[in-house]
Structure formats: structure tokens, C-alpha cells
Motif scaffolding. Structure first.
Motif, PDB file in Angstrom:
ATOM      1  N   ASP A   2      -6.836   0.030  -5.300  1.00  0.00           N
ATOM      2  CA  ASP A   2      -7.856   0.449  -6.260  1.00  0.00           C
ATOM      3  C   ASP A   2      -8.768  -0.759  -6.496  1.00  0.00           C
ATOM      4  O   ASP A   2      -8.482  -1.863  -6.025  1.00  0.00           O
ATOM      5  N   PRO A   3      -9.871  -0.584  -7.212  1.00  0.00           N
ATOM      6  CA  PRO A   3     -10.785  -1.727  -7.386  1.00  0.00           C
ATOM      7  C   PRO A   3     -10.116  -2.930  -8.058  1.00  0.00           C
ATOM      8  O   PRO A   3     -10.491  -4.073  -7.792  1.00  0.00           O
ATOM      9  N   GLY A   4      -9.104  -2.679  -8.881  1.00  0.00           N
ATOM     10  CA  GLY A   4      -8.431  -3.789  -9.566  1.00  0.00           C
ATOM     11  C   GLY A   4      -7.338  -4.441  -8.737  1.00  0.00           C
ATOM     12  O   GLY A   4      -6.722  -5.407  -9.164  1.00  0.00           O
ATOM     13  N   ARG A   5      -7.063  -3.891  -7.568  1.00  0.00           N
ATOM     14  CA  ARG A   5      -6.004  -4.371  -6.664  1.00  0.00           C
ATOM     15  C   ARG A   5      -4.623  -4.287  -7.336  1.00  0.00           C
ATOM     16  O   ARG A   5      -3.738  -5.076  -7.052  1.00  0.00           O
ATOM     17  N   ARG A   6      -4.487  -3.308  -8.228  1.00  0.00           N
ATOM     18  CA  ARG A   6      -3.183  -3.111  -8.901  1.00  0.00           C
ATOM     19  C   ARG A   6      -2.365  -2.017  -8.244  1.00  0.00           C
ATOM     20  O   ARG A   6      -1.148  -2.073  -8.222  1.00  0.00           O
ATOM     21  N   ALA A   7      -3.041  -0.997  -7.754  1.00  0.00           N
ATOM     22  CA  ALA A   7      -2.344   0.134  -7.125  1.00  0.00           C
ATOM     23  C   ALA A   7      -2.764   0.234  -5.660  1.00  0.00           C
ATOM     24  O   ALA A   7      -3.923  -0.040  -5.320  1.00  0.00           O
ATOM     25  N   TRP A   8      -1.818   0.633  -4.825  1.00  0.00           N
ATOM     26  CA  TRP A   8      -2.073   0.700  -3.378  1.00  0.00           C
ATOM     27  C   TRP A   8      -1.656   2.069  -2.854  1.00  0.00           C
ATOM     28  O   TRP A   8      -0.595   2.573  -3.214  1.00  0.00           O
ATOM     29  N   ARG A   9      -2.494   2.642  -2.010  1.00  0.00           N
ATOM     30  CA  ARG A   9      -2.200   3.944  -1.412  1.00  0.00           C
ATOM     31  C   ARG A   9      -2.022   3.742   0.094  1.00  0.00           C
ATOM     32  O   ARG A   9      -2.866   3.117   0.750  1.00  0.00           O
ATOM     33  N   VAL A  10      -0.920   4.269   0.602  1.00  0.00           N
ATOM     34  CA  VAL A  10      -0.602   3.998   2.012  1.00  0.00           C
ATOM     35  C   VAL A  10      -0.965   5.170   2.906  1.00  0.00           C
ATOM     36  O   VAL A  10      -0.826   6.338   2.517  1.00  0.00           O
ATOM     37  N   THR A  11      -1.465   4.847   4.092  1.00  0.00           N
ATOM     38  CA  THR A  11      -1.655   5.810   5.176  1.00  0.00           C
ATOM     39  C   THR A  11      -0.828   5.322   6.361  1.00  0.00           C
ATOM     40  O   THR A  11      -0.905   4.163   6.728  1.00  0.00           O
ATOM     41  N   GLY A  12      -0.052   6.214   6.930  1.00  0.00           N
ATOM     42  CA  GLY A  12       0.734   5.821   8.096  1.00  0.00           C
ATOM     43  C   GLY A  12       2.119   6.409   8.048  1.00  0.00           C
ATOM     44  O   GLY A  12       2.454   7.132   7.113  1.00  0.00           O
ATOM     45  N   PRO A  13       2.906   6.145   9.060  1.00  0.00           N
ATOM     46  CA  PRO A  13       2.603   5.232  10.174  1.00  0.00           C
ATOM     47  C   PRO A  13       1.612   5.822  11.180  1.00  0.00           C
ATOM     48  O   PRO A  13       1.656   7.007  11.483  1.00  0.00           O
ATOM     49  N   LEU A  14       0.737   4.952  11.652  1.00  0.00           N
ATOM     50  CA  LEU A  14      -0.112   5.256  12.793  1.00  0.00           C
ATOM     51  C   LEU A  14       0.589   4.706  14.032  1.00  0.00           C
ATOM     52  O   LEU A  14       1.271   3.685  13.941  1.00  0.00           O
ATOM     53  N   PHE A  15       0.415   5.351  15.157  1.00  0.00           N
ATOM     54  CA  PHE A  15       1.070   4.937  16.418  1.00  0.00           C
ATOM     55  C   PHE A  15       2.574   4.778  16.207  1.00  0.00           C
ATOM     56  O   PHE A  15       3.180   3.790  16.622  1.00  0.00           O
TER      57      PHE A  15
END
Lengths: 86, 400
Positions: B40-53
Motif C-alpha cells: 500500500d502507499p504506506g508500505r504497511r500492507a502487502w498483497r501477493v501475486t503468485g507463484p508465477l512459473f
């Protein structure tokens, strides 16, 4: 002729385990296979034309160690991948 | 690039751009696939995409800072599997769709009776100079330098390096490589001059070209190779990671098998600034990462290089170390990290900084954890665990 493709390479063949390709030698057949399914050859054969370490290729039930072997129109080519490790 | 020379510092430095303010995208390459972590803009929360490959070895995943048509940025992934040959994948929609390189990096076919080289995997990717859109460089194992001029679709060898008569001397043999094979890495393009390149090798050391790769010179003066009888050879050192400062490209930092070094060009002699690390910790490690706006600030993540080289956090107490005065002193940064029994290994590509203010610092471990700091290392938070072995982390800025 018929070529059997192992699971890890079926992303190149539209998920088909068996495809057609032509060639008077295994090298020619692999080149044709790459024309039909771009990119598949380099995953099996390196730039010095060596069969990669975990790839096994069988022609009519016998394993071949190089790609300059002649092929006949009724030959069957089976490509295996020797999985190992974790 | 316009540069200024301040009265305080003799090192030319471009005016610092405004710090980034958008979300951060972490590009995480692992032994079993790739993952994208978007903040997020505050770098507090992270959203994951994957696994790729999924199931593929992803050696490096890099997002081009240059924008192409329609504002698109190219994302390149260097992949292989344990059993298939290497390839390169390319995306222009942040990983939603991928196109395979039609001619991945490969050495030329050897002549009759000659022993040819074969690329085992592409290890390192670097976008080209800002003035050369579509140009990328790749470093391979065994050591090879390759260039693409079409955004990664096809690759050609840089003959001035790969076919250099000194190639065998410079690169040594298989025995001189890492456990995963000898590697060419740390490809740096001088932001002032597209023709000036630096590369590093494990093993081989650091080399410089001033003519876009046509010719090369070793750049290893003052760098120890304690595993050789000649302790300070012209080349043959084991450079683990080399970075050129983006605003002060005369400043080079190096984490080496034998210490932490800094070089200010046009000088040619590296200074072992790792001598100023605490003796109990030492100055062995794999990555070094830089502050995007301050060439005197850098982070390292020390590893135990004693006895048989455990290559884990010394004493089981993981910590980053930061210098803010060009290596004259180092400060331990361990807040939030395990105080004991933390046997982290952080590989050379598995540490990164973002362009925010304060700077975000990130690292990934071979045990599959991602740790993040949004205050320049003062405090660490684990943002992911249970991932496969982490090979590389890059931090890219997003506009939204």
C-alpha cells in the motif's frame, strides 16, 4: 512421425503428449518440432547440439546419445525427462 | 546526466530527484517460482501475486525503470528448471501475460573438434542505459555477457567479453565458481555514458569497459583473494556483488568473498571499508545495496565466513549493517529480527532498497522469509514466510 512429449514440455505443444514432426535425422526432426512448437528444442538440446543432462531420447525403443542419428518415416521418437532431486 | 561538485564532497553527484511516493512492488525470485508483493502507499500492507512459473527456478526478475509505448514497462524473468534448459520470459503487463524469448542467451556453436560452452542459466538481468530503450544485458552461468536490443526477445553475445582471448584466464574454471556454477553478475551501466559498463564474476573479479563491451580491463587493485598464493592478483577475485551509485556513478561498492570495498573513480584502488566492521562480525557476505540518493550510505548483511564458511548470520543473530559515512563506521540494525537462533542466509541478489524517503530496505532468506524495513533499517518486519528458497529480490516503484 509420432513424437511423444514429456509433461514438462507440453506447455509448448498445447498440452498434447503426442505430436507429429518430420525429419530424415533426429536433428532434422527436432528442428521441425521447434518450427511447429517454438522454443521447445533449446529446452532439450543445448547450443552445442548436446542432449541436455536430464533429457533422454529413445528411437524405436533404443536410447540415443546424439542427435545426428538417421530416422525412417515409421520410426517412433519418445522424449523422456529424468526427474530427480528436490 | 548533469552533475555537480559540492564544496563538501569532491565526488560529482547528479542533483537528487524527488523521492518516490507510490507503492512498492517487490519482485521475488525463488527456486520454485516467482512472487510479486505490492505494498500500500504506506508500505504497511502487502498483497501477493503468485507463484508465477510455479516449479521453475527463477534466478532474477527485473522491472525496467524505463517506460515504453503506452507507458508500459518490461518485466523480464530469467528461468530454468532442474531438468530443462534455460530461457527468458517477458511481460509488459506486470506479469499477467508472458512471452518467451525466441532466442535466449546462448554461446556460439563451437567449431569441429573444439569444446563449446553452453549456458546453464541466466543469472543476472540489467536494463540498459536510459538513452537506449529496449536494450538489456544478461549475465550467465558459466560466465557470459549477453545483450538484447529488442526488450529481451532475442539475445546476442557480447563478443568483446565472451570471445576475448583472455576469457579463460579471467574466468578460471568450473572449480572457481559458486556451488551453483561460475557466474557473471552485477552488470552496471554508467548512467552518464551508455558505453561504460562494469561487470563482476564469481570468480574472476570486476571488469570495466568504456566502449560498450568491445574491450575490457580488470578493476581489482587492492581486493584480496585470500584463497590464492598471490593475495592481490590482477583478476581472479571472487566479487559477490558490485553496485554503482545511480547519482554518483564514480562511487562503486563491492561485497566480496574477502571483505567489503569501496572505490571512487577515476581511482583504481579499492579501499577495504569492511575493516571498520566489528571484528566479531567480520565483513563477509553476499549483497550490498545503496541509498538511492546518498552515495555515502550502503547496507550489507554479514555472513559467517569462518572455518568451513557456514554462510549464515554470525552467531545466529541476524542483522544488517549500515554505513552513512562511506564505510568509515558501521551500525548494527537488528531491531525486529530474531535475537538468537536465527541462521539466515541472504544471497547476493536477495537484498534491495526502494526510492522512497525514508528508504525501504528489503531482504529475503534461503529459508523463504522476506523482511522489510520502511525506516532505512531501524526496524524490521517479516512480511512473508514459508516461501521457497529466495534467490533474488528487486524493489520497483509504481506510480499508483
Amino acid at each position: 512421425m509420432r513424437v511423444l512429449i514429456p509433461t514438462p514440455l507440453q506447455s509448448y505443444t498445447g498440452h498434447r503428449a503426442e505430436v507429429e514432426a518430420e525429419g530424415a535425422t533426429l536433428a532434422g526432426l527436432l528442428a521441425d518440432l521447434d518450427r511447429r512448437h517454438p522454443g521447445i528444442r533449446f529446452r532439450m538440446i543445448d547450443e552445442q547440439d548436446a542432449i541436455r543432462r536430464h533429457i533422454r531420447i529413445w528411437v524405436n525403443g533404443s536410447e540415443v546419445k546424439a542427435i545426428d542419428v538417421p530416422l525412417g518415416p515409421s520410426d517412433q521418437v519418445i522424449i523422456f525427462q529424468a526427474l530427480s532431486g528436490g | 546526466m548533469a552533475t555537480v561538485r559540492s564544496a563538501k564532497s569532491p565526488i560529482p553527484k547528479a542533483p537528487a530527484p524527488k523521492a518516490a511516493s507510490g507503492p512498492v512492488l517487490l519482485l521475488v525470485a525463488t527456486r520454485k517460482g516467482a512472487f510479486l508483493y505490492r505494498s500500500d502507499p504506506g508500505r504497511r500492507a502487502w498483497r501477493v501475486t503468485g507463484p508465477l512459473f510455479f516449479g521453475h527456478i527463477v534466478h532474477h526478475l527485473v522491472l525496467d525503470p524505463r517506460t515504453g509505448p503506452k507507458g508500459r514497462r518490461t518485466l523480464l524473468a530469467a528461468t530454468s528448471t532442474g531438468h530443462l534448459g534455460p530461457t527468458l520470459m517477458r511481460s509488459t503487463d506486470l506479469g499477467r501475460t508472458w512471452q518467451e524469448s525466441s532466442r535466449p542467451p546462448a554461446f556460439p556453436k563451437a567449431g569441429q573438434g573444439e569444446k563449446g560452452r553452453a549456458v546453464d542459466h541466466t543469472f543476472w538481468l540489467t536494463p540498459g542505459h536510459a538513452s537506449e530503450p529496449g536494450v538489456w544485458y544478461a549475465g550467465t552461468s558459466p560466465q557470459g555477457l549477453f545483450r538484447s536490443e529488442n526488450d529481451g526477445l532475442t539475445w546476442s553475445g557480447v563478443a568483446g567479453f565472451n570471445d576475448n582471448p583472455k576469457y579463460v584466464d579471467w574466468t578460471g574454471g568450473e572449480k572457481d565458481g559458486t556451488p551453483d556454477g561460475p557466474k557473471l553478475h552485477s552488470i552496471n551501466v554508467d548512467p552518464r555514458d551508455a558505453k561504460r559498463l562494469y561487470v563482476a564474476m564469481s570468480s574472476g573479479g570486476v571488469f570495466e569497459s568504456r566502449d560498450r563491451g568491445a574491450s575490457w580491463k580488470p578493476l581489482n587493485e587492492g581486493v584480496l583473494a585470500d584463497y590464492r598464493p598471490d593475495k592481490f592478483p590482477e583478476y581472479g577475485q571472487d566479487a559477490h556483488c558490485v553496485r554503482v551509485h545511480p547519482l554518483a556513478p564514480d562511487v562503486l561498492w563491492q561485497q566480496n568473498h574477502c571483505g567489503i570495498y569501496r572505490l571512487v573513480r577515476p581511482g583504481t584502488r579499492w579501499e577495504r571499508v569492511g575493516d571498520n566492521m566489528p571484528r566479531s562480525v567480520g565483513d563477509i557476505g553476499f549483497p550490498v545495496v545503496l541509498h538511492p540518493r546518498d552515495p555515502a550510505t550502503a547496507w550489507v548483511f554479514p555472513m559467517d565466513g569462518s572455518t568451513v564458511w557456514p554462510r549464515t548470520s554470525p552467531g545466529g543473530k541476524p542483522a544488517a549493517y549500515v554505513t552513512t559515512n562511506a564505510g568509515k563506521s558501521w551500525k548494527r540494525q537488528a531491531a525486529g529480527l530474531p535475537p538468537s537462533q536465527g541462521w539466515f542466509t541472504v544471497k547476493r541478489q536477495a537484498m534491495a532498497t526502494d526510492a522512497r524517503d525514508p528508504v525501504g530496505v528489503y531482504f529475503g532468506t534461503t529459508s523463504g522469509e522476506i523482511w522489510a524495513s520502511r525506516d532505512e533499517g531501524a526496524k524490521w518486519t517479516c512480511i512473508a514466510r514459508h516461501l521457497p528458497e529466495i534467490y533474488a529480490i528487486e524493489a520497483a516503484g509504481l506510480s499508483r
